[in-house]
Design a protein around this motif. Structure first.
Motif: not given
Length: 208
Positions: A17-21, A46-49, A58-62, A147-149
């Motif tokens: 939750e904190a990572l999403e923020e 597709a995109r990523f952070q 840390y990776l975040h894909y959507k 999405e995946i973190f």
């Protein structure tokens, strides 16, 4: 060649939750290169952070795609046949690299070695399971978005100094076993058939 900066954030050990923020203020990067569009015309969005801390990458894909499939449930199974995102990274000027591949169920595969696939090895089940993850799927008006973190422990890579260093990487979205197979990348690839294991086409990532 694509280039990006990997911002540094606080360690958020399993607090997704904190990572999403934290990711809300970070920039997005598009996975929009279609090197084999003639053979595989379907192109999901597709995109990523990406960010890092003292202990983790840390990776975040959507992903927005027509079909979402999650079949494989055990570490190092053929997750690339599912709705899958991937992160390949080299810390030694592309001599060797790691490939992280995770499907929509957060089932992972991790390999390591040179580009010659006969010389590559899979990491242990314990190493794969050390990458914690959070996924979610939303369907609105017939459109599926997932999405995946991912929280990758830096200790998997050994004793590496990150701050201010530039390494090489590429980011992918694939789905070999989906009704509409696709193979797209962040940094483009020049090859006659789908192959992500080509470190000469990695982009640059600099750790802030």
């Amino acid at each position: 060649m694509n280039r990006l900066f990997v911002e540094k954030i606080a360690d958020l050990n399993n607090d997704f939750e904190a990572l999403e923020e934290a990711f809300e203020r970070l920039s997005w990067n598009s996975i929009d290169q279609c090197p084999w569009q003639g053979m595989y015309p379907y192109h999901p969005e597709a995109r990523f952070q990406i960010a890092h801390s003292e202990q983790f990458i840390y990776l975040h894909y959507k992903v927005n795609e027509e079909f979402v499939k999650g079949q494989y449930i055990r570490p190092n199974e053929n997750v690339w046949e599912d709705s899958c995102v991937e992160f390949f990274v080299s810390f030694d000027q592309k001599q060797t690299y790691y490939n992280f591949e995770f499907n929509v169920l957060a089932t992972g595969l991790i390999g390591y070695g040179p580009a010659d696939k006969s010389l590559r090895n899979r990491l242990s089940k314990e190493a794969v399971e050390s990458v914690d993850a959070c996924t979610k799927v939303v369907k609105r008006n017939g459109v599926k978005v997932w999405e995946i973190f991912l929280q990758i422990p830096k200790q998997l890579f050994g004793n590496i100094s990150y701050t201010g260093k530039t390494f090489h990487a590429n980011f992918y979205k694939c789905g070999d076993g989906l009704p509409k197979p696709h193979f797209i990348s962040w940094n483009t690839i020049h090859h006659d058939k789908p192959n992500f294991h080509l470190p000469e086409f990695f982009g640059e990532i600099t750790f802030a």
